[in-house]
Enzyme design. Sequence first.
Site, mmCIF file in Angstrom:
data_model
loop_
_atom_site.group_PDB
_atom_site.id
_atom_site.type_symbol
_atom_site.label_atom_id
_atom_site.label_comp_id
_atom_site.label_asym_id
_atom_site.label_seq_id
_atom_site.Cartn_x
_atom_site.Cartn_y
_atom_site.Cartn_z
ATOM 1 N N SER A 85 8.102 5.482 -19.084
ATOM 2 C CA SER A 85 8.537 5.079 -17.755
ATOM 3 C C SER A 85 9.697 4.108 -17.881
ATOM 4 O O SER A 85 9.810 3.366 -18.864
ATOM 5 C CB SER A 85 7.387 4.412 -16.993
ATOM 6 N N GLY A 93 -0.825 17.121 -11.575
ATOM 7 C CA GLY A 93 0.440 16.395 -11.623
ATOM 8 C C GLY A 93 1.471 16.973 -12.570
ATOM 9 O O GLY A 93 1.616 18.193 -12.722
ATOM 10 N N ILE A 94 2.206 16.087 -13.230
ATOM 11 C CA ILE A 94 3.296 16.490 -14.121
ATOM 12 C C ILE A 94 2.798 17.399 -15.235
ATOM 13 O O ILE A 94 3.413 18.413 -15.554
ATOM 14 C CB ILE A 94 3.969 15.241 -14.725
ATOM 15 N N TYR A 127 0.604 -2.046 -17.511
ATOM 16 C CA TYR A 127 1.229 -0.720 -17.524
ATOM 17 C C TYR A 127 2.607 -0.794 -18.178
ATOM 18 O O TYR A 127 2.967 0.034 -19.021
ATOM 19 C CB TYR A 127 1.348 -0.196 -16.094
#
Length: 291
Positions: free
Chosen positions: A148, A53-54, A174
Amino acid sequence: MVLFDILCHPLWAVSTALLGLVVRLQRRARWDPQSCAVRLAGKTAIVTGANTGIGKFIALDFARRGARVILACRSESRGTEALNEIREKTGNSDVHLRLVDLSSLDSVRDFAKGILEEEKALHILVNNAAVSDLIKRSAPARIVTISSVNHKKGEVDFSHFRGENLLGHMDQIYNHTKLHNVICTNELARRLKETGVTANSVHPGVVMTEVMRHYSFWIRCLFNVIGFFFFKSPEEGAVCPIYCAVAEELEGVTGKYFDSDCSLVLPAPLAQDAALAVKDFEVCERLTSKL
């Protein structure tokens, strides 16, 4: 039937596809890593979760710039696969794998101890502040925490740290975690003031990662179809963290929050509360010292 006929009409399909492509093209950030000529030769960078991923694309970018890159991964097999891929694509052999399980503080401490013993300097740290003593000695240096935009939906309730009053509905846990990411990064930036080390948090965007790999086949298919048009690829999601780590115009910029298009924006009001940040950081320090 009329609605069904409209949805099945070729013009509807073509219009939908064109709209999707326009949306996809607009996902690009204003800053392009390919156009940034910054070199990292002689610099050491640690990227956590760098096997996929990132994280993998961030590590790949640092390796292309000539850095000594340490991939901090939990899985040895997947970490080795990423290591070989990055070395092959960049021609940089100074890329190394170190195992760490971030869900275990004992593992994190062992990892940090190993880094302090093996590395002479640390200039870039992505998502892991456990070796800040070394990074201070390596200033100028940067810490980047991937958070986020969902942190704006989070709440600060210190009973959560005791496992109380936690609800898993709609990803609330989250959201709380991502809010604490931003708050603690801001306080870390304050504590590192005048040391030459900066600390910033970023929202990478909604990214197509392997987070759905444990879901059913049909849910994954739907996620992938929608994601193709509206979500970022891991490579696109890595752009803002890379920007915060290497962009020359961010030299000395600290305690800030960046959106997925690499723009400086204000975080949630709770993340701007300096007194709350001090308390949050101290609570986290006390809890981690006991575990």
